[in-house]
Design a protein around this motif. Structure first.
Motif, PDB file in Angstrom:
ATOM      1  N   LEU A   1       0.846  -1.192   0.000  1.00 14.74           N
ATOM      2  CA  LEU A   1       0.000   0.000   0.000  1.00 14.74           C
ATOM      3  C   LEU A   1       0.881   1.241   0.000  1.00 14.74           C
ATOM      4  O   LEU A   1       1.733   1.405   0.871  1.00 14.74           O
ATOM      5  N   ALA A   2       0.693   2.095  -1.002  1.00 15.42           N
ATOM      6  CA  ALA A   2       1.412   3.373  -1.092  1.00 15.42           C
ATOM      7  C   ALA A   2       0.450   4.500  -0.769  1.00 15.42           C
ATOM      8  O   ALA A   2      -0.678   4.534  -1.270  1.00 15.42           O
ATOM      9  N   LEU A   3       0.890   5.433   0.073  1.00 13.03           N
ATOM     10  CA  LEU A   3       0.087   6.593   0.454  1.00 13.03           C
ATOM     11  C   LEU A   3       0.876   7.866   0.178  1.00 13.03           C
ATOM     12  O   LEU A   3       2.067   7.931   0.485  1.00 13.03           O
ATOM     13  N   ASP A   4       0.209   8.856  -0.404  1.00 14.46           N
ATOM     14  CA  ASP A   4       0.853  10.141  -0.694  1.00 14.46           C
ATOM     15  C   ASP A   4       0.039  11.247  -0.064  1.00 14.46           C
ATOM     16  O   ASP A   4      -1.163  11.396  -0.344  1.00 14.46           O
ATOM     17  N   ILE A   5       0.690  12.039   0.794  1.00 15.35           N
ATOM     18  CA  ILE A   5       0.013  13.110   1.519  1.00 15.35           C
ATOM     19  C   ILE A   5       0.382  14.446   0.904  1.00 15.35           C
ATOM     20  O   ILE A   5       1.555  14.782   0.751  1.00 15.35           O
ATOM     21  N   GLY A   6      -0.623  15.226   0.555  1.00 12.64           N
ATOM     22  CA  GLY A   6      -0.425  16.601   0.124  1.00 12.64           C
ATOM     23  C   GLY A   6      -1.019  17.543   1.153  1.00 12.64           C
ATOM     24  O   GLY A   6      -1.566  17.114   2.171  1.00 12.64           O
ATOM     25  N   GLY A   7      -0.934  18.842   0.901  1.00 14.48           N
ATOM     26  CA  GLY A   7      -1.455  19.808   1.858  1.00 14.48           C
ATOM     27  C   GLY A   7      -2.958  19.724   2.039  1.00 14.48           C
ATOM     28  O   GLY A   7      -3.484  20.011   3.114  1.00 14.48           O
ATOM     29  N   ARG A   8      -3.664  19.298   0.972  1.00 12.05           N
ATOM     30  CA  ARG A   8      -5.127  19.255   1.037  1.00 12.05           C
ATOM     31  C   ARG A   8      -5.714  17.978   0.453  1.00 12.05           C
ATOM     32  O   ARG A   8      -6.905  17.932   0.149  1.00 12.05           O
ATOM     33  N   LYS A   9      -4.900  16.970   0.275  1.00 18.81           N
ATOM     34  CA  LYS A   9      -5.428  15.729  -0.293  1.00 18.81           C
ATOM     35  C   LYS A   9      -4.596  14.548   0.177  1.00 18.81           C
ATOM     36  O   LYS A   9      -3.451  14.690   0.621  1.00 18.81           O
ATOM     37  N   ILE A  10      -5.207  13.383   0.072  1.00 19.41           N
ATOM     38  CA  ILE A  10      -4.537  12.120   0.362  1.00 19.41           C
ATOM     39  C   ILE A  10      -4.841  11.191  -0.805  1.00 19.41           C
ATOM     40  O   ILE A  10      -5.988  11.089  -1.242  1.00 19.41           O
ATOM     41  N   ALA A  11      -3.824  10.540  -1.320  1.00 17.08           N
ATOM     42  CA  ALA A  11      -4.015   9.546  -2.367  1.00 17.08           C
ATOM     43  C   ALA A  11      -3.416   8.235  -1.901  1.00 17.08           C
ATOM     44  O   ALA A  11      -2.404   8.212  -1.195  1.00 17.08           O
ATOM     45  N   GLY A  12      -4.034   7.144  -2.283  1.00 12.71           N
ATOM     46  CA  GLY A  12      -3.527   5.832  -1.915  1.00 12.71           C
ATOM     47  C   GLY A  12      -3.689   4.857  -3.051  1.00 12.71           C
ATOM     48  O   GLY A  12      -4.603   4.977  -3.873  1.00 12.71           O
TER      49      GLY A  12
ATOM     50  N   PHE B   1      -5.011  13.169  10.126  1.00  8.97           N
ATOM     51  CA  PHE B   1      -4.523  11.820  10.394  1.00  8.97           C
ATOM     52  C   PHE B   1      -5.646  10.803  10.341  1.00  8.97           C
ATOM     53  O   PHE B   1      -5.477   9.699   9.788  1.00  8.97           O
ATOM     54  N   GLU B   2      -6.805  11.137  10.900  1.00  8.32           N
ATOM     55  CA  GLU B   2      -7.926  10.197  10.876  1.00  8.32           C
ATOM     56  C   GLU B   2      -8.361   9.900   9.449  1.00  8.32           C
ATOM     57  O   GLU B   2      -8.678   8.750   9.109  1.00  8.32           O
ATOM     58  N   ALA B   3      -8.360  10.925   8.602  1.00  8.51           N
ATOM     59  CA  ALA B   3      -8.714  10.708   7.198  1.00  8.51           C
ATOM     60  C   ALA B   3      -7.704   9.797   6.516  1.00  8.51           C
ATOM     61  O   ALA B   3      -8.063   8.913   5.734  1.00  8.51           O
ATOM     62  N   LEU B   4      -6.418   9.986   6.825  1.00  9.75           N
ATOM     63  CA  LEU B   4      -5.369   9.143   6.258  1.00  9.75           C
ATOM     64  C   LEU B   4      -5.538   7.700   6.707  1.00  9.75           C
ATOM     65  O   LEU B   4      -5.484   6.762   5.891  1.00  9.75           O
TER      66      LEU B   4
ATOM     67  N   ARG C   1      -7.580   4.999  -4.344  1.00 11.25           N
ATOM     68  CA  ARG C   1      -8.561   5.876  -3.693  1.00 11.25           C
ATOM     69  C   ARG C   1      -7.914   7.239  -3.494  1.00 11.25           C
ATOM     70  O   ARG C   1      -6.703   7.348  -3.349  1.00 11.25           O
ATOM     71  N   LYS C   2      -8.747   8.274  -3.462  1.00 12.31           N
ATOM     72  CA  LYS C   2      -8.255   9.628  -3.252  1.00 12.31           C
ATOM     73  C   LYS C   2      -9.286  10.391  -2.439  1.00 12.31           C
ATOM     74  O   LYS C   2     -10.496  10.185  -2.590  1.00 12.31           O
ATOM     75  N   ARG C   3      -8.800  11.280  -1.594  1.00 12.14           N
ATOM     76  CA  ARG C   3      -9.711  12.092  -0.786  1.00 12.14           C
ATOM     77  C   ARG C   3      -9.166  13.509  -0.673  1.00 12.14           C
ATOM     78  O   ARG C   3      -7.989  13.704  -0.355  1.00 12.14           O
ATOM     79  N   SER C   4     -10.028  14.469  -0.953  1.00  8.64           N
ATOM     80  CA  SER C   4      -9.673  15.878  -0.779  1.00  8.64           C
ATOM     81  C   SER C   4     -10.139  16.336   0.587  1.00  8.64           C
ATOM     82  O   SER C   4     -11.196  15.918   1.069  1.00  8.64           O
ATOM     83  N   LEU C   5      -9.363  17.219   1.206  1.00 11.22           N
ATOM     84  CA  LEU C   5      -9.708  17.742   2.531  1.00 11.22           C
ATOM     85  C   LEU C   5      -9.703  19.262   2.490  1.00 11.22           C
ATOM     86  O   LEU C   5      -8.692  19.873   2.130  1.00 11.22           O
ATOM     87  N   ALA C   6     -10.826  19.858   2.817  1.00 11.02           N
ATOM     88  CA  ALA C   6     -10.898  21.322   2.870  1.00 11.02           C
ATOM     89  C   ALA C   6     -10.137  21.817   4.086  1.00 11.02           C
ATOM     90  O   ALA C   6     -10.205  21.209   5.156  1.00 11.02           O
ATOM     91  N   PRO C   7      -9.391  22.922   3.946  1.00 17.11           N
ATOM     92  CA  PRO C   7      -8.679  23.466   5.104  1.00 17.11           C
ATOM     93  C   PRO C   7      -9.640  24.022   6.132  1.00 17.11           C
ATOM     94  O   PRO C   7     -10.817  24.269   5.843  1.00 17.11           O
ATOM     95  N   GLY C   8      -9.130  24.206   7.341  1.00 17.67           N
ATOM     96  CA  GLY C   8      -9.943  24.802   8.381  1.00 17.67           C
ATOM     97  C   GLY C   8     -10.229  26.269   8.108  1.00 17.67           C
ATOM     98  O   GLY C   8      -9.745  26.862   7.135  1.00 17.67           O
ATOM     99  N   ALA C   9     -11.014  26.877   8.980  1.00 17.98           N
ATOM    100  CA  ALA C   9     -11.414  28.274   8.782  1.00 17.98           C
ATOM    101  C   ALA C   9     -10.219  29.218   8.768  1.00 17.98           C
ATOM    102  O   ALA C   9     -10.256  30.271   8.128  1.00 17.98           O
ATOM    103  N   ASP C  10      -9.132  28.851   9.463  1.00 20.15           N
ATOM    104  CA  ASP C  10      -7.940  29.696   9.506  1.00 20.15           C
ATOM    105  C   ASP C  10      -6.984  29.417   8.347  1.00 20.15           C
ATOM    106  O   ASP C  10      -5.877  29.951   8.306  1.00 20.15           O
TER     107      ASP C  10
END
Length: 403
Positions: free
Chosen positions: A95-106, A136-139, A119-128
């Motif tokens: 299993l290969a995982l790649d973490i970006g600033g706003r996304k995770i790909a595996g 980490f939980e998403a990963l 699989r791939k998942r985009s993550l919206a940044p927080g309000a700040d």
């Protein structure tokens, strides 16, 4: 007075245990099969330097657990036909995982880095504007889902490898600092091992980009390569003598912290470095806003792809920012090339690969005649280089570890 036995043992040079020697020999044999294709036993003896008895024993053991397959016989040229064996890339999955600033790909791959599930998942940044707090939980959730996917097939996941945009301790998998994720001293490897119940390896994303390009892409056949990745952050990786160079603490290649002038010494850089703040995505967009001050503002959501579109169309502000970017890159690459004398410089990362057609010839022109030996420059060849590199890291472990 004679030296006591325990004292003599302390001064005796370390020697390999039988298990260590077997592991080294297995790695040498499998590496040969992975890179050269089907081999006869005599060819394995010749190219690995192992004895005939050792090769026979290892091949029998590896055939029994499925990592090596029979591949027929050689065509005889006067003698007896020889037995051929080959590496079985489908014996295990990784299993290969790649973490970006706003996304995770595996991706789940076989032992030749061919992707079989993704699989791939985009993550919206927080309000700040900072990374999502549940990164980490998403990963872990995405990794767990891919492990379950692979468990339905013939080869469950054996090893996991993670690409991280930051400094990683190679011996523990601890992320020392990753500013784009706001991760500092995070025991990522241990946390994922606990969650997944599998061995996990963690490495810097640019090192894995370089590993992928070295084995499958633009740097194949090269031995001394500088890879520069441009994106949210800016990093580099060194391949010296055909091997990745990590430095004393595993932090070699943090080129984003290059200081570009005397003014750089007047300002501390608590997160991103001097070069990174100029040629990373945020720096490029800040330069564009500055150039557009007093005129039409940049539209909402303006990003690096929009910048490149304007630069290619001849937009005045984008062209000026591109020229500044070329100068900063040329200073950095020129200084690094003078120090390290690489035969090749590869531009990668999301922005670097997308802009390579503009940056490579411009940097070459800027450096021509300014340094003694100008290395070849090229763009990265692989679209998913960090994933491929993470897969290769996991494969190096999975292919050679006993069942």
């Amino acid at each position: 007075m004679p030296e006591r036995a325990e004292s003599r043992d302390r001064h005796r040079p370390p020697t390999a245990t039988n298990r260590t020697a077997a592991q080294v020999n297995t790695t040498a044999l499998l590496d040969r099969l992975r890179t050269a294709g089907p081999q006869s036993l005599s060819e394995l003896v010749q190219h690995t330097g192992l004895s005939t008895a050792t090769v026979n024993r290892l091949v029998d053991r590896l055939t029994a657990d499925g990592r090596v397959l029979e591949a027929g016989r050689t065509v005889p040229t006067g003698g007896r036909p020889a037995r051929l064996v080959k590496f079985n890339a489908r014996a295990r999955s990784v299993l290969a995982l790649d973490i970006g600033g706003r996304k995770i790909a595996g991706a789940v791959t076989d032992l030749e880095a061919r992707m079989v599930r993704r699989r791939k998942r985009s993550l919206a940044p927080g309000a700040d504007g900072r990374p999502a707090g549940d990164f980490f939980e998403a990963l872990a959730d995405l990794a767990g889902a891919l492990v379950k996917d692979a468990a339905q097939g013939p080869a469950p996941v054996h090893t996991v490898a993670v690409s991280v945009p930051g400094v990683v301790r190679r011996d523990t998998g601890q992320v020392e600092f990753a500013p784009s994720l706001q991760w500092f001293d995070l025991p990522l490897g241990a946390l994922l091992e606990e969650r997944l119940g599998l061995p996990v390896r963690v490495a810097n994303d640019v090192n894995l980009l370089a590993l992928a390009e070295l084995r499958h892409g633009a740097a194949r056949g090269r031995r001394d390569v500088l890879t520069v990745a441009l994106g949210t952050g800016v990093g580099a990786s060194l391949v010296l003598g055909g091997e990745l160079y990590g430095g004393g603490a595993g932090a070699a290649g943090e080129i984003g912290y290059t200081l570009l002038g005397r003014q750089s010494l007047a300002t501390p850089w608590p997160g991103f470095g001097d070069l990174e703040s100029r040629v990373g995505t945020a720096g490029i967009l800040a330069r564009m806003r500055e150039r557009r001050a007093g005129r039409e503002a940049l539209p909402a959501g303006f990003g690096s792809e929009d910048f490149l579109r304007l630069a290619r169309s001849g937009d005045e502000a984008a062209t000026a920012v591109l020229a500044e970017l070329v100068d900063d890159l040329s200073l950095t690459i020129g200084n690094a090339a003078t120090l390290l004398n690489p035969e090749l410089v590869v531009l990668g990362g999301g922005f670097g690969r997308a802009a390579a057609d503009l940056l490579v010839p411009a940097v070459q022109r800027r450096l021509q005649g300014r340094i003694p030996l100008l290395p070849a420059l090229t763009g990265a060849a692989l679209e998913d280089a960090q994933l491929v590199g993470a897969a290769e890291l996991a494969i190096d472990s999975a292919a050679t570890t006993p069942t």
